[in-house]
Design a protein around this motif. Structure first.
Motif, PDB file in Angstrom:
ATOM      1  N   HIS A   1      -7.577   7.122   0.527  1.00  0.00           N
ATOM      2  CA  HIS A   1      -8.140   7.885  -0.590  1.00  0.00           C
ATOM      3  C   HIS A   1      -9.019   6.941  -1.423  1.00  0.00           C
ATOM      4  O   HIS A   1      -8.616   5.798  -1.709  1.00  0.00           O
ATOM      5  CB  HIS A   1      -7.026   8.461  -1.454  1.00  0.00           C
ATOM      6  CG  HIS A   1      -7.498   9.488  -2.439  1.00  0.00           C
ATOM      7  ND1 HIS A   1      -8.229   9.159  -3.567  1.00  0.00           N
ATOM      8  CD2 HIS A   1      -7.375  10.839  -2.451  1.00  0.00           C
ATOM      9  CE1 HIS A   1      -8.524  10.257  -4.245  1.00  0.00           C
ATOM     10  NE2 HIS A   1      -8.007  11.298  -3.583  1.00  0.00           N
TER      11      HIS A   1
ATOM     12  N   THR B   1       0.811  -1.229   0.000  1.00  0.00           N
ATOM     13  CA  THR B   1       0.000   0.000   0.000  1.00  0.00           C
ATOM     14  C   THR B   1       0.837   1.268   0.000  1.00  0.00           C
ATOM     15  O   THR B   1       0.369   2.312  -0.467  1.00  0.00           O
ATOM     16  CB  THR B   1      -0.954   0.015   1.203  1.00  0.00           C
ATOM     17  OG1 THR B   1      -0.198  -0.203   2.405  1.00  0.00           O
ATOM     18  CG2 THR B   1      -2.010  -1.059   1.064  1.00  0.00           C
TER      19      THR B   1
ATOM     20  N   ASP C   1      -2.496   9.277   1.497  1.00  0.00           N
ATOM     21  CA  ASP C   1      -3.231   8.433   2.439  1.00  0.00           C
ATOM     22  C   ASP C   1      -3.856   7.259   1.700  1.00  0.00           C
ATOM     23  O   ASP C   1      -4.567   7.434   0.703  1.00  0.00           O
ATOM     24  CB  ASP C   1      -4.315   9.277   3.118  1.00  0.00           C
ATOM     25  CG  ASP C   1      -4.948   8.585   4.316  1.00  0.00           C
ATOM     26  OD1 ASP C   1      -4.969   7.346   4.344  1.00  0.00           O
ATOM     27  OD2 ASP C   1      -5.444   9.290   5.213  1.00  0.00           O
ATOM     28  N   VAL C   2      -3.621   6.042   2.211  1.00  0.00           N
ATOM     29  CA  VAL C   2      -4.158   4.847   1.584  1.00  0.00           C
ATOM     30  C   VAL C   2      -5.682   4.852   1.546  1.00  0.00           C
ATOM     31  O   VAL C   2      -6.296   4.170   0.708  1.00  0.00           O
ATOM     32  CB  VAL C   2      -3.650   3.599   2.330  1.00  0.00           C
ATOM     33  CG1 VAL C   2      -4.231   3.524   3.723  1.00  0.00           C
ATOM     34  CG2 VAL C   2      -3.941   2.323   1.551  1.00  0.00           C
TER      35      VAL C   2
ATOM     36  N   THR D   1      -0.154   3.705  -3.029  1.00  0.00           N
ATOM     37  CA  THR D   1      -0.677   5.047  -2.734  1.00  0.00           C
ATOM     38  C   THR D   1       0.168   6.104  -3.429  1.00  0.00           C
ATOM     39  O   THR D   1      -0.354   7.047  -4.039  1.00  0.00           O
ATOM     40  CB  THR D   1      -0.676   5.283  -1.216  1.00  0.00           C
ATOM     41  OG1 THR D   1      -1.463   4.280  -0.580  1.00  0.00           O
ATOM     42  CG2 THR D   1      -1.240   6.653  -0.882  1.00  0.00           C
TER      43      THR D   1
ATOM     44  N   ARG E   1       6.004   9.578  -1.120  1.00  0.00           N
ATOM     45  CA  ARG E   1       5.616   9.220   0.237  1.00  0.00           C
ATOM     46  C   ARG E   1       6.588   9.758   1.278  1.00  0.00           C
ATOM     47  O   ARG E   1       6.288   9.750   2.469  1.00  0.00           O
ATOM     48  CB  ARG E   1       5.519   7.698   0.361  1.00  0.00           C
ATOM     49  CG  ARG E   1       6.837   6.974   0.228  1.00  0.00           C
ATOM     50  CD  ARG E   1       6.626   5.490   0.045  1.00  0.00           C
ATOM     51  NE  ARG E   1       7.842   4.737   0.311  1.00  0.00           N
ATOM     52  CZ  ARG E   1       7.994   3.455   0.049  1.00  0.00           C
ATOM     53  NH1 ARG E   1       6.991   2.786  -0.482  1.00  0.00           N
ATOM     54  NH2 ARG E   1       9.114   2.841   0.329  1.00  0.00           N
TER      55      ARG E   1
ATOM     56  N   VAL F   1      -7.334   4.944  -4.246  1.00  0.00           N
ATOM     57  CA  VAL F   1      -6.493   3.817  -3.830  1.00  0.00           C
ATOM     58  C   VAL F   1      -7.377   2.640  -3.415  1.00  0.00           C
ATOM     59  O   VAL F   1      -7.110   1.485  -3.757  1.00  0.00           O
ATOM     60  CB  VAL F   1      -5.553   4.230  -2.690  1.00  0.00           C
ATOM     61  CG1 VAL F   1      -4.642   3.063  -2.298  1.00  0.00           C
ATOM     62  CG2 VAL F   1      -4.718   5.438  -3.083  1.00  0.00           C
TER      63      VAL F   1
END
Length: 844
Positions: free
Chosen positions: A738, A713, A735-736, A717, A725, A741
């Motif tokens: 989202h 992830t 942010d995962v 992401t 990141r 994602v």
């Protein structure tokens, strides 16, 4: 008549930089010409040769000399110093002056320039070679040169192959200069490049003065400032295209040069709290303690001085070699600031005065380690008392070098002493330092530097140690007898009141009780309230961490990062070394599945012994599975080591950065060939990481080729949102949760349904909100840091995965990650036994 050779002297004392390493594309790309650069250790520049001053920038930061042979050379003090408009620079010469080698050209305030300009690095560039070419540099990069020491040699270039004079129609263009800094070196260089790209002769006139674009000094001597009226003239077949390009250059305001990136992201929050990025969540209450690494313990007295001198020589050579490796690694990964530091340390290490001072102490009977300590103590005191801010600022570098060399002779420093539960403040830590410090049981860590996916962050999470990173230099000034580290919210509170301290103490006690209950049930399976069974595995970086994961109740290893074996070495580990580490991890889990990821090098992780091609964006370059094209033996050796572990029933091999099914098929074919050569018929399961959108969207095809899939992830992401990141300014948005994602995660699960299992091994698997949502999305396994295994299992047992799955359409329709987090927070805050619909548990 032959063209004479020419030697240029260093215009100041400084550290040598090759021009291609200068962090400015105009100089590094040699748009102005060949040359070299110095990082000054003086506060003045002196003439490198005899000549005439033919250009002085209006803003005093640059001047051009012309030698009797017609060679023109540009001295450019610092980078982006044009924006200072002359502040802090006092010229000692003017256009038309004749100077001799060693004559003062200008003085400058190094402290002001260091604070206001992008860098003090000073290029010396041959803008007009006049039949000469640059001889190879006689000095090594990073060497410290004295003022006046020979720097460059220009030798005859042979018959001059002058470019043909452009012929064709002449065109003219009137314009108003829009460059705030006027016509300085960078746009002048670009004008010359435009003329050459379009094969035209290009001139620029301002008032009664005219300059040919082929002469940088003539262009800059026009003194054209913002608002000046200029006439551009071009002759050649592509005159109109050249004028278009030149007009765009001169009439488009320059973007402001980026200021030096401050390490202090945010200012102090209005309520007295200091923010940082969450590397490892948690809560701590304790005194603030500043961690300063202690010097290694070395004997005071030595043996025979000659023997001690030989020991010192060997130590200096070994440290120099390691610094060279560190510098290459930093430069290869784009960490220019780090590379500059390592180059400066190499220059200190090669300083004959420092070595001479140490040898004098050897003659007095000191040991090699003690002699080096005393020599650098004296030098540090001299620099601190010099009154020169630039030199005084180097004391920290000198202390670091003192520690490096002393470590070659002495025992490790005594374990630090501080109250149990103290909150440690440090600039940054190495992984080995964190492991050592963790033995003293600190309450948490606050680092001025660092990143959320660094090895230190991974180790902190593995130990359940609250940790904030990228807090900036301001945190180094803090003190407090009782501070609160809220690494859930990402803030440090250096002066909490009594009520806040009491509430934190109660929260910590409650968490401890819950952790004890979770640990007691950690070996039990994770089954949700509606009957879904998920495996909770662990992410590890070594066999020792694998043993810790087994003790924590992990159902297996969902990710073993094999690159930990390859980092911090001067050569790749042997097959035998790899096999031993992999076998130890498999043995630690006693038959449970162990997924080992093949080498994931590239982007933010580099190896000094692996020469990867330069890439404008390493995150999109050669990394992971793509290495097989250029480093087949390195990765084939890893496959052989894995196959020789001899546990196909539990060992699984996972390949990073897979974009599509054919790519994984190529790896499977290699694995089968290696197995055949070893006489093996049973192969470990082979899986792919889902880290890029193409893999998620093509999960159906991948699932037909793979034995399992695992979603990374962190990278998924990053690539989905186009947000680095590790960039502090973007970390909160990468942010995962989202919706974009989450849709890719669902596409992966749907594509693999009925074909192969899907796990998640990224940081999201251990997130309190993301982990339950991943379960609702249908993943089969969550792999987390070992310390998180008991808590994640307990959270899954409290979850009604089906009820949350019913809310997925609503969650995926939300606008951003913040909205998803708010909705999930509301869902978990509502008693599931009294309300069941999404509308009731996620109010608008």
């Amino acid at each position: 008549m032959s063209t004479p050779s020419l030697t240029l002297a260093a215009p100041c004392a400084g550290v040598l930089w090759p021009l291609e390493s200068v962090p400015d594309p105009v100089f590094a790309g040699r748009a102005l010409g060949e040359g070299v650069a110095l990082d000054p250790l003086d506060d003045a520049l002196y003439a490198p040769c005899d000549g005439e001053v033919v250009q002085c920038a209006r803003t005093r930061h640059a001047l051009t000399l012309r030698t009797g042979e017609g060679v023109e050379l540009l001295l450019h003090l610092g980078l982006d110093t044009v924006a200072l408009d002359g502040e802090g620079i006092e010229p000692a010469v003017a256009v038309g002056d004749r100077v001799v080698a060693g004559q003062l050209l200008c003085r400058f305030d190094p402290d002001l320039l260091a604070r206001r300009a992008r860098a003090l690095i000073t290029p010396l560039v041959i803008t007009e070679p006049a039949g000469h070419r640059l001889a190879p540099l006689a000095h090594a990069e990073g060497r410290r040169l004295a003022r006046g020491e020979p720097l460059l040699s220009l030798i005859p270039a042979g018959p001059d192959a002058s470019p043909e004079v452009a012929d064709g129609p002449a065109r003219h263009r009137e314009l108003v200069l829009a460059l705030a800094a006027g016509l300085h070196a960078r746009p002048a260089a670009r004008l010359r490049a435009i003329a050459r790209e379009h094969a035209v002769s290009l001139t620029l006139a301002s008032g009664d003065a005219e300059a040919d674009a082929d002469s940088l000094s003539a262009l800059m001597n026009l003194g054209a400032v913002e608002g000046a009226r200029l006439t551009l003239s071009a002759r050649g077949e592509r005159a109109e295209a050249a004028l278009d390009a030149a007009q765009r250059l001169l009439t488009t305001p320059e973007a402001a040069a980026p200021a030096p990136a401050p390490r202090t992201p945010p200012a102090e929050a209005a309520d007295g709290r200091y923010p940082g990025l969450v590397a490892s969540a948690g809560l701590a209450l304790g005194p603030l303690v500043h961690h300063v690494p202690a010097l290694p313990q070395v004997p005071r007295d030595g043996e025979d001085p000659a023997r001690e001198a030989a020991r010192l020589d060997r130590a200096l050579e070994d440290v120099m070699a390691r610094l060279e490796i560190a510098q290459r690694r930093a430069r290869a990964s784009g960490q220019e600031d780090e590379a500059e530091i390592f180059a400066a340390h190499q220059a200190w290490l090669a300083d004959p005065d420092l070595k001479g001072a140490a040898e004098a102490r050897l003659a007095e009977g000191r040991s090699a380690g003690q002699a080096w300590r005393e020599a650098l103590d004296a030098e540090a005191q001299r620099l601190a008392a010099s009154g020169n801010p630039l030199l005084a600022g180097r004391v920290a570098d000198l202390r670091d070098l003192q520690r490096r060399v002393m470590a070659e002779f002495g025992d490790a420093a005594a374990a630090p002493e501080w109250p149990e539960g103290a909150i440690l403040i440090a600039d940054d830590l190495t992984p080995s330092e964190l492991v050592s410090l963790a033995e003293a049981r600190p309450g948490g860590l606050c680092l001025a530097a660092g990143g959320t996916t660094s090895h230190v962050a991974i180790l902190a999470r593995a130990r359940g140690l609250p940790c904030l990173v990228a807090m900036g230099d301001a945190v180094q000034e803090l003190a407090g007898e009782q501070a609160v580290l809220d690494a859930d919210s990402g803030v440090l509170e250096p002066a909490p009141d009594a009520e806040r301290r009491a509430s934190v103490e109660a929260a910590i006690a409650e968490r401890a009780e819950r952790a004890a209950r979770d640990a007691a049930a950690a070996r039990e399976p994770a089954v949700t309230r509606d009957g879904r069974h998920l495996e909770v595995a662990a992410n590890v970086g070594s066999a020792e961490e694998a043993r810790r994961a087994a003790e924590a109740g992990a159902d297996g290893i969902g990710l073993m990062r094999s690159e930990f074996l390859f980092l911090e070495r001067e050569a790749a580990p042997s097959e035998a070394d790899q096999r031993r580490e992999y076998r130890a991890a498999v043995d630690a889990l006693a038959g449970k599945p162990v997924i080992i990821r093949t080498l994931d090098i590239g982007a933010d992780k580099q190896l000094p012994y692996l020469r990867l091609p330069q890439a404008p964006n390493p995150a999109l370059g050669v990394r992971g599975a793509r290495l097989w094209a250029s480093q087949p033996e390195l990765l084939d050796a890893q496959l052989r080591a894995l196959l020789r572990v001899g546990a196909p029933e539990s060992l699984r091999i996972m390949v990073p950065m897979i974009a599509d099914a054919p790519e994984l098929g190529t790896v499977r074919a290699r694995l089968e060939r290696q197995a055949e050569a070893l006489g093996l018929t049973r192969l470990p399961a082979l899986g792919a990481m889902i880290e890029v959108p193409s893999a998620a969207l093509g999960a159906g095809g991948l699932a037909a080729e793979a034995d399992f899939l695992s979603i990374g992830t962190n990278d998924l992401t990053q690539y989905t949102l186009a947000m680095d990141r590790e960039a502090p300014d973007l970390a909160a948005r990468a942010d995962v949760l989202h919706p974009a994602v989450l849709r890719l995660i669902r596409a992966t699960v749907d594509g693999a349904a009925g074909r192969c299992p899907v796990g998640v091994c990224g940081a999201a698997a251990g997130d309190d909100l993301a982990a339950p949502l991943l379960a609702a999305l249908g993943v089969d396994e969550l792999s987390v840091e070992p310390a998180r295994v008991p808590a994640i299992k307990a959270a899954l047992r409290r979850l009604d995965a089906g009820a949350l799955a019913d809310c997925l359409p609503r969650l995926l329709a939300l606008g951003d990650a913040d909205a998803v987090r708010a909705a999930l927070t509301a869902w978990f805050a509502t008693d599931a036994t009294t309300t069941t619909t999404c509308d009731e548990r996620m109010p608008s």
